[in-house]
Scaffold this active site. Structure first.
Site, short mmCIF file in Angstrom:
data_model
loop_
_atom_site.label_atom_id
_atom_site.label_comp_id
_atom_site.label_asym_id
_atom_site.label_seq_id
_atom_site.Cartn_x
_atom_site.Cartn_y
_atom_site.Cartn_z
N GLU A 8 -36.74 23.80 22.03
CA GLU A 8 -37.42 24.83 21.23
C GLU A 8 -36.62 25.08 19.95
OE1 GLU A 8 -38.51 29.49 21.09
OE2 GLU A 8 -38.68 28.61 23.09
N HIS A 10 -36.84 24.95 15.65
CA HIS A 10 -37.95 25.18 14.72
C HIS A 10 -37.65 24.71 13.29
CE1 HIS A 10 -39.92 27.33 17.89
NE2 HIS A 10 -38.90 28.15 18.02
N PHE A 23 -39.56 42.21 11.74
CA PHE A 23 -38.61 42.41 12.83
C PHE A 23 -37.28 41.69 12.61
CE2 PHE A 23 -41.59 39.00 14.01
CZ PHE A 23 -40.72 37.95 14.14
N HIS A 162 -45.57 29.25 23.03
CA HIS A 162 -44.55 30.01 22.33
C HIS A 162 -45.10 31.39 21.96
CE1 HIS A 162 -41.89 31.21 18.99
NE2 HIS A 162 -41.00 30.42 19.58
N ASP A 283 -33.38 27.62 20.42
CA ASP A 283 -34.25 28.43 19.56
C ASP A 283 -33.66 28.54 18.15
OD1 ASP A 283 -36.40 29.91 18.70
OD2 ASP A 283 -36.16 31.53 20.15
#
Length: 328
Positions: A8, A10, A23, A162, A283
């Site tokens: 995972e 990106h 956020f 996701h 991540d």
């Protein structure tokens, strides 16, 4: 220490790297913004430093799921997949891809999924939970997406489910508490609900070979599934399924460690799903390779379990070929 595969991780095309998500604090956003489009200046050296032999990369959330215009979503999915394929081609022994697909147009999504897997060599597809449309949120358990799931089974590739922010009409629980937004609490709530919708809709009775990956050690489901299943037996509204809910989690789902570097949570995932259903991930660039890799390497795991989670499970799921510490 066995080489690690991370699932995972990106990247972004310019269209999805311009506006800071509310956020994300400003310092982190600055780092994410400069790292998420990069493959060689930051990403590869850090992979080398922390023993990550191969990274499976996907378009950042919400990606094309956040588009309300179907034509624009289709065009941007193609553009993102082409950009990712170019980056992978520069280092095919170190990077692989998960496709972006515009589910606003199911036919186009099926065609793009096929192109990405068959022509571009991607390992599967990543869908950011629910999809925007002029009529409101569209969820993957809806009947309109049956052709997508048909093609997933035919191609034999997994769907990485996701998270994204909850639909606007469902964010009331956070009114006055913006600190709960995004990855703090909101993402897990969104994605676990999407996964439960897939299970309770009977999707996996109709598509028993479909495989779904959840990040963040299962978005809380390995810990919560016993109570969910137990109370559903007694609920006024029940769904008729071929198997208990927990069995779908064990048969049709995998989880990764992305952004959830907690030994107790890992043990819950292993206990519920089995060590053969858990895979290492970071991540990146939202999380630190150093933190994720250091945590994993210091866990008290037997070597069979450590090797399975670090790379073997991902190799088997994605049909990767490992040679001398690298993966192709």
């Amino acid at each position: 220490m066995p080489a690690k595969i991370a699932l995972e991780e990106h990247f972004a095309i310019p269209e999805y790297n311009r506006v800071r998500p509310a956020f994300l604090g400003e310092p982190l956003w600055h780092e994410v913004q400069r790292r998420i489009t990069d493959f060689t200046e930051f990403r590869l050296p850090e992979m080398d430093r922390y023993g990550i032999s191969y990274a499976v990369v996907s378009l950042t959330s919400p990606g094309v799921q956040g588009e309300t215009d179907a034509g624009r979503a289709v065009a941007r999915a193609q553009r993102a997949n082409d950009a990712l394929a170019e980056a992978v081609a520069e280092h095919p022994d170190r990077f692989g891809g998960l496709a972006a697909v515009a589910l606003q147009d199911v036919g186009a999504a099926v065609a793009e999924l096929t192109r990405a897997v068959v022509n571009l060599g991607f390992h599967g597809v990543l869908v950011n939970s629910w999809t925007d449309s002029p009529m409101g949120p569209a969820h993957l358990d809806e009947d309109r997406f049956a052709p997508f799931w048909d093609r997933i089974e035919e191609l034999g590739v997994p769907v990485y489910l996701h998270p994204r922010q909850l639909p606007a009409t469902q964010r009331g629980a956070m009114d006055g508490r913006p600190e709960l937004a995004g990855p703090v609490w909101e993402f897990a709530t969104d994605c676990s609900a999407s996964a439960l919708r897939l299970i309770t809709s009977g999707l996996f009775d109709r598509h028993p070979a479909a495989r779904v990956i959840l990040g963040h050690l299962g978005e809380g489901l390995p810990y919560d599934i016993w109570r969910i299943e137990n109370r559903m037996r007694l609920a006024a509204d029940r769904c008729e399924l071929d198997l208990p809910l927990t069995e779908y989690l064990r048969r049709n789902f995998y989880v990764t460690t992305s952004g959830h570097f907690c030994a107790a949570s890992l043990q819950a995932a292993i206990a519920t799903m089995g060590a053969d259903r858990v895979m290492f991930s970071v991540d990146y660039p939202y999380e630190s390779m150093e933190q994720g890799a250091t945590w994993f390497e210091t866990l008290d795991l037997d070597e069979t379990t450590r090797t399975a989670i670090s790379a073997e499970n991902a190799s088997r799921l994605l049909s990767l070929k490992q040679t001398e510490g690298t993966t192709r």
